[in-house]
Write an enzyme that holds these catalytic residues in place. Structure first.
Site, PDB file in Angstrom:
ATOM      1  N   ASP A  10      -1.551  35.836  16.644  1.00 61.33           N
ATOM      2  CA  ASP A  10      -1.015  36.835  16.297  1.00 61.33           C
ATOM      3  C   ASP A  10       0.278  36.603  15.631  1.00 61.33           C
ATOM      4  OD1 ASP A  10       0.513  38.884  16.852  1.00 61.33           O
ATOM      5  OD2 ASP A  10       0.511  39.443  18.734  1.00 61.33           O
ATOM      6  N   PHE A  17       3.869  38.481  24.000  1.00 61.25           N
ATOM      7  CA  PHE A  17       3.957  39.824  23.892  1.00 61.25           C
ATOM      8  C   PHE A  17       3.092  40.264  22.606  1.00 61.25           C
ATOM      9  CE2 PHE A  17       5.730  43.457  21.607  1.00 61.25           C
ATOM     10  CZ  PHE A  17       6.108  44.236  22.766  1.00 61.25           C
ATOM     11  N   LYS A  61       3.750  44.655  11.148  1.00 62.52           N
ATOM     12  CA  LYS A  61       5.216  44.746  10.672  1.00 62.52           C
ATOM     13  C   LYS A  61       5.819  44.634   9.557  1.00 62.52           C
ATOM     14  CE  LYS A  61       6.751  43.486  15.655  1.00 62.52           C
ATOM     15  NZ  LYS A  61       7.186  44.843  15.863  1.00 62.52           N
TER      16      LYS A  61
END
Length: 404
Positions: free
Chosen positions: A230, A145, A259
């Site tokens: 990531d 993801f 984030k």
């Protein structure tokens, strides 16, 4: 649905009426928050065990971050990158130092960071490695993801994210996650990068086998391929180290961050790499109007400074051990498996008992908010400011839910 939680159903109905139905939120309507706690419009409090998918690592409204945002709001919020502002250099320098890299490229969202990493890797492949024009490929993992843009869903194996959004962007080879032999076999003369999550978050907090990340690092070095990590969810203290890669002593060629970098206040993302990689970009080839804006930099600089103390990494390690011990005690008592690292856990519930969604609804009834994924799995990612007592409370509520 949870009838006793729907005392203000009009707010939920209005949200559903005026927005595209791309989310299926729990039926709670939050109006304020502090630290690890959320309060809904009826004054009911909930322990936040999701933390905005790790965007709120430092809790809601951390005073240092709120103060930085307030101070910057009174001075300057946006210039675009057409000009240099007085917050930009400090942010880029301090983040580069935290990442042990030469350069930083600020963006806004995590998906933008991933798109940036893909573009940079391809350009590096053509200009530095010598890949033939239009032939660059990137090796990625099943269960990944990395976001939901058109290019990113082109290499997703989640049909909910991918189906009906074609035609898909070529240039990606998908291999099983954690399978070093398959990854090695997929690399050819046109491979420019391996793009993986050191821990797969959306898939259910899946930790790869020991030795996998060092193996990826070794193979990438041997084959002259960029290793792109990531760390948008796994990074910035979530797992007990600054980066999840740190647990195995691995340094990728490129970090993708997001984030928590915005402190739960503004969207901030970044790509960090050395000059021989990020240096391939020239003016006009990539950018963002809001990327690296003054407000974002002011907040994100304080985030980097909080991480530089090591306090939050230590908290994640110590409190994560308590969380995982409590969760493991529930295996065989409604839980099938527990995975994760630090203050991050994926829990597989016995599907004969209930779905992940039902478990989250029942937890919400008991004042704990979490998120389901992939059927009978739920994820826990509480803010790093959570206390031992709050962790014990969350585990106790989960035990009560599983006991029926």
């Amino acid at each position: 649905m949870i009838d006793d939680m729907l005392r203000t159903p009009e707010a939920i109905r209005d949200a559903e009426r005026w927005t595209a139905h791309n989310y299926h939120p729990l039926p709670v309507v939050i109006s304020s928050a502090e630290g690890s706690w959320l309060t809904d419009v009826d004054g009911r409090r909930y322990l936040d065990c999701l933390a905005g998918y790790s965007a709120l690592n430092f809790g809601h409204r951390h005073p240092t971050l709120i103060a930085a945002a307030h101070a910057q709001l009174d001075r300057l919020t946006l210039t675009s990158r057409a000009f240099v502002h007085d917050q930009f250099a400090d942010f880029c320098r301090e983040l580069a130092e935290l990442c042990r890299k030469d350069l930083v490229l600020p963006m806004n969202t995590g998906a933008e960071a991933v798109e940036t990493g893909i573009k940079v890797a391809r350009k590096w492949g053509y200009q530095v490695k010598g890949v033939a024009p239009g032939q660059a490929n990137i090796v990625v993992a099943e269960g990944n993801f990395h976001g939901r843009t058109t290019t990113i869903v082109s290499f997703s194996t989640d049909e909910d994210a991918r189906a009906d959004f074609g035609p898909y962007t070529p240039g990606f080879t998908v291999v099983p996650y954690g399978d070093l032999a398959a990854l090695t076999a997929a690399i050819d003369e046109n491979t420019v990068a391996v793009l993986i999550e050191p821990i797969q978050g959306e898939q259910g907090v899946v930790v790869p086998p020991a030795g996998y990340l060092p193996g990826v690092r070794r193979v990438c070095t041997e084959q002259n391929v960029l290793f792109i990590a990531d760390e948008i969810q796994s990074g910035l203290g979530r797992t007990g180290d600054t980066f999840a890669c740190d647990h195995e002593g691995v340094t990728p060629d490129m970090y993708l961050l997001g984030k928590a970098l915005g402190g739960g206040i503004v969207p901030v993302s970044a790509v960090a790499a050395n000059a021989d990689v990020l240096g391939v970009l020239r003016p006009g080839q990539h950018g963002s109007t809001f990327g690296g804006n003054p407000l974002a930099c002011a907040v994100a600089t304080e985030v980097v400074r909080l991480l530089a103390t090591g306090e939050f990494q230590r908290r994640s390690t110590q409190l994560g051990a308590r969380l995982h011990a409590g969760l493991r005690s529930l295996v065989g008592r409604g839980l099938v498996a527990v995975r994760g690292r630090g203050l991050w856990a994926g829990l597989d519930i016995d599907p004969a008992l209930m779905s992940g969604r039902e478990a989250c609804e029942r937890l919400a009834e008991r004042g704990v908010l979490a998120k389901d994924t992939h059927g009978a799995t739920i994820r826990l990612a509480p803010p790093l400011v959570i206390t031992e007592e709050e962790i014990d409370h969350a585990v106790a509520q989960l035990a009560a839910v599983l006991a029926g």
